[in-house]
Design a protein around this motif. Structure first.
Motif, PDB file in Angstrom:
ATOM      1  N   LEU A 243      10.075 -24.250 -32.642  1.00  0.00           N
ATOM      2  CA  LEU A 243       8.809 -24.062 -33.343  1.00  0.00           C
ATOM      3  C   LEU A 243       7.701 -24.881 -32.790  1.00  0.00           C
ATOM      4  O   LEU A 243       6.881 -25.255 -33.531  1.00  0.00           O
ATOM      5  N   ALA A 244       7.943 -25.402 -31.541  1.00  0.00           N
ATOM      6  CA  ALA A 244       6.810 -26.316 -31.126  1.00  0.00           C
ATOM      7  C   ALA A 244       5.529 -25.739 -31.100  1.00  0.00           C
ATOM      8  O   ALA A 244       4.650 -26.677 -31.215  1.00  0.00           O
ATOM      9  N   GLN A 245       5.413 -24.727 -30.714  1.00  0.00           N
ATOM     10  CA  GLN A 245       3.782 -24.048 -30.991  1.00  0.00           C
ATOM     11  C   GLN A 245       3.479 -23.754 -32.486  1.00  0.00           C
ATOM     12  O   GLN A 245       2.137 -23.840 -32.729  1.00  0.00           O
ATOM     13  N   GLY A 246       4.577 -23.517 -33.400  1.00  0.00           N
ATOM     14  CA  GLY A 246       4.101 -23.248 -34.626  1.00  0.00           C
ATOM     15  C   GLY A 246       5.341 -22.489 -35.321  1.00  0.00           C
ATOM     16  O   GLY A 246       6.066 -21.912 -34.636  1.00  0.00           O
ATOM     17  N   MET A 247       5.352 -22.495 -36.705  1.00  0.00           N
ATOM     18  CA  MET A 247       6.356 -21.735 -37.435  1.00  0.00           C
ATOM     19  C   MET A 247       5.837 -20.218 -37.731  1.00  0.00           C
ATOM     20  O   MET A 247       6.587 -19.427 -38.349  1.00  0.00           O
ATOM     21  N   ASP A 248       4.585 -20.158 -37.416  1.00  0.00           N
ATOM     22  CA  ASP A 248       4.273 -18.611 -37.731  1.00  0.00           C
ATOM     23  C   ASP A 248       4.600 -17.693 -36.720  1.00  0.00           C
ATOM     24  O   ASP A 248       5.212 -18.035 -35.749  1.00  0.00           O
ATOM     25  N   PHE A 249       4.672 -16.354 -37.216  1.00  0.00           N
ATOM     26  CA  PHE A 249       5.187 -15.346 -36.337  1.00  0.00           C
ATOM     27  C   PHE A 249       4.167 -14.169 -36.273  1.00  0.00           C
ATOM     28  O   PHE A 249       4.645 -13.227 -36.941  1.00  0.00           O
ATOM     29  N   PRO A 250       3.102 -14.117 -35.744  1.00  0.00           N
ATOM     30  CA  PRO A 250       2.081 -13.250 -35.656  1.00  0.00           C
ATOM     31  C   PRO A 250       2.361 -11.766 -34.893  1.00  0.00           C
ATOM     32  O   PRO A 250       1.565 -11.484 -33.967  1.00  0.00           O
ATOM     33  N   ALA A 251       3.268 -10.939 -35.503  1.00  0.00           N
ATOM     34  CA  ALA A 251       3.855 -10.190 -34.651  1.00  0.00           C
ATOM     35  C   ALA A 251       3.855  -8.827 -35.432  1.00  0.00           C
ATOM     36  O   ALA A 251       3.705  -8.811 -36.876  1.00  0.00           O
ATOM     37  N   SER A 252       4.462  -7.903 -34.920  1.00  0.00           N
ATOM     38  CA  SER A 252       4.314  -6.502 -35.618  1.00  0.00           C
ATOM     39  C   SER A 252       6.041  -5.975 -35.492  1.00  0.00           C
ATOM     40  O   SER A 252       6.678  -6.920 -34.646  1.00  0.00           O
ATOM     41  N   VAL A 253       6.567  -5.075 -36.351  1.00  0.00           N
ATOM     42  CA  VAL A 253       7.693  -4.646 -36.112  1.00  0.00           C
ATOM     43  C   VAL A 253       7.941  -3.614 -34.878  1.00  0.00           C
ATOM     44  O   VAL A 253       9.171  -3.051 -34.636  1.00  0.00           O
ATOM     45  N   ALA A 254       6.912  -3.463 -34.252  1.00  0.00           N
ATOM     46  CA  ALA A 254       6.898  -2.153 -33.158  1.00  0.00           C
ATOM     47  C   ALA A 254       8.086  -2.714 -32.201  1.00  0.00           C
ATOM     48  O   ALA A 254       8.782  -1.723 -31.910  1.00  0.00           O
ATOM     49  N   PRO A 255       8.205  -3.759 -31.489  1.00  0.00           N
ATOM     50  CA  PRO A 255       9.262  -4.011 -30.401  1.00  0.00           C
ATOM     51  C   PRO A 255      10.578  -3.786 -31.161  1.00  0.00           C
ATOM     52  O   PRO A 255      11.518  -3.070 -30.413  1.00  0.00           O
ATOM     53  N   PHE A 256      10.690  -3.895 -32.304  1.00  0.00           N
ATOM     54  CA  PHE A 256      12.063  -3.865 -33.332  1.00  0.00           C
ATOM     55  C   PHE A 256      12.435  -2.453 -33.299  1.00  0.00           C
ATOM     56  O   PHE A 256      13.732  -1.935 -33.095  1.00  0.00           O
ATOM     57  N   ILE A 257      11.333  -1.636 -33.843  1.00  0.00           N
ATOM     58  CA  ILE A 257      11.859  -0.029 -34.166  1.00  0.00           C
ATOM     59  C   ILE A 257      11.509   0.934 -33.319  1.00  0.00           C
ATOM     60  O   ILE A 257      11.975   1.987 -33.149  1.00  0.00           O
ATOM     61  N   LEU A 258      10.521   0.413 -32.034  1.00  0.00           N
ATOM     62  CA  LEU A 258      10.307   1.251 -31.143  1.00  0.00           C
ATOM     63  C   LEU A 258      10.843   1.119 -30.049  1.00  0.00           C
ATOM     64  O   LEU A 258      11.068   2.070 -28.952  1.00  0.00           O
TER      65      LEU A 258
END
Length: 326
Positions: A243-258
């Motif tokens: 997490l050197a850049q940060g603990m956040d995860f500004p993503a969507s579920v798209a890569p995982f479900i599509l």
């Protein structure tokens, strides 16, 4: 008496090399004569007080140690055994490895592979052991050489460097992401086939992007992890360990479900001994000693406090090994 770095708290943390008595050591059923430790990003945070990673005072930092069992009440260990410790709260809630002696829970130890000396084991340290866990996770998920590039973020760090070396040895085509263009030659010597500018992954990105990576080892988190997932190919996998850049995860579920991308979390701190031993076995089998030497710097115990600031200034390449006996 023995030497150790001791962090005390009197308004703000203060770290210095001091002399301690064996009677000062915390509880544990194995006492280890430490030969080498390491300096990691988490150790640097503890020593400088830049982040509240220390949970008990006073504290001896050092999330890694390698040495010889001096005394044991644990059934798995006897005097003279060569051992390694990574994680388990060492340097945070339990005294760690930046000292000439340590007393620990024997369940936390793993045998030092015969091919490594204690210095080499610490050149690997938590960073290399974590990299090995990441490679194992990708392979277990079905990522194979020949299916496309594998991206390694934070490539000039300890995890990144060992991950590149292990992936290259396993036959993968490796893309190393870094913001340090001058280190491209170093990364290629470790086994990277291409070097990617980290800036292209660090900013905001679309939920789905052009498919590129068959697998990813990510040490940064935040937007870099989100973009890496968005660029991972169908049925690919991303091993997230930092997490050197940060603990956040500004993503969507798209890569995982599509696209069926798998996000694999890597817990190196509390992994069971069987998984740790397998990771060290892979390192013993697949890590090129020349690659290890190329990423290793050695310092004395007395230099570690001053060296900690280099991590926060992003002036560290590879691994820093600490000889606790000089």
């Amino acid at each position: 008496m023995f030497s150790a770095i001791l962090i005390t708290e009197d308004g703000s943390p203060r770290a210095q090399v001091t002399r301690l008595d064996e009677a000062d050591l915390p509880d544990g059923d194995v006492r280890v004569d430490v030969e080498y430790s390491t300096l990691n990003y988490k150790d640097a945070l503890a020593i400088t007080g830049a982040s509240p990673v220390v949970r008990a005072w006073p504290m001896v930092p050092g999330i890694d140690l390698a040495g010889t069992v001096a005394e044991s009440a644990h059934p798995d260990w006897k005097e003279g055994d060569r051992v390694v410790l990574n994680g388990w709260g060492a340097g945070e809630s339990h005294w760690g490895g930046l000292a000439q002696k340590a007393r620990v829970n024997g369940d936390w130890l793993v045998p030092l592979p015969a091919v490594f000396g204690s210095r080499q084991a610490m050149a690997i340290g938590t960073a290399g052991y974590t990299a090995s866990l990441c490679v194992a996770a990708l392979l277990d998920r079905g990522v194979r050489p020949g299916e496309g590039e594998v991206l390694v973020t934070g490539a000039t760090g300890g995890v990144g460097g060992v991950a590149i070396a292990l992936l290259a040895r396993a036959g993968f085509t490796v893309a190393a992401s870094t913001g340090k263009a001058a280190e491209a030659g170093y990364l290629r010597r470790l086994g990277a086939d291409t070097v990617v500018d980290a800036a292209g992954l660090a900013g905001p990105g679309r939920p789905l992007q052009k498919e590129r990576w068959a697998g990813v080892v990510d040490t940064l988190g935040s937007r870099t992890l989100a973009n890496a997932c968005a660029q991972t190919r169908r049925d690919g996998a991303v091993a997230a360990c930092g997490l050197a850049q940060g603990m956040d995860f500004p993503a969507s579920v798209a890569p995982f479900i599509l696209r069926g991308v798998s996000l694999l979390g890597i817990d190196s701190v509390s992994a069971p001994r069987a998984r740790r031993t397998a990771a060290w076995d892979r390192l013993a089998r697949d890590l090129d000693p020349d690659a290890l030497d190329a990423m290793t710097e050695e310092i004395a115990l007395g230099e570690a406090v001053a060296a900690a600031g280099r991590f926060l200034e992003r002036r560290v390449r590879g691994r820093i090994v600490v000889d606790v006996n000089r």
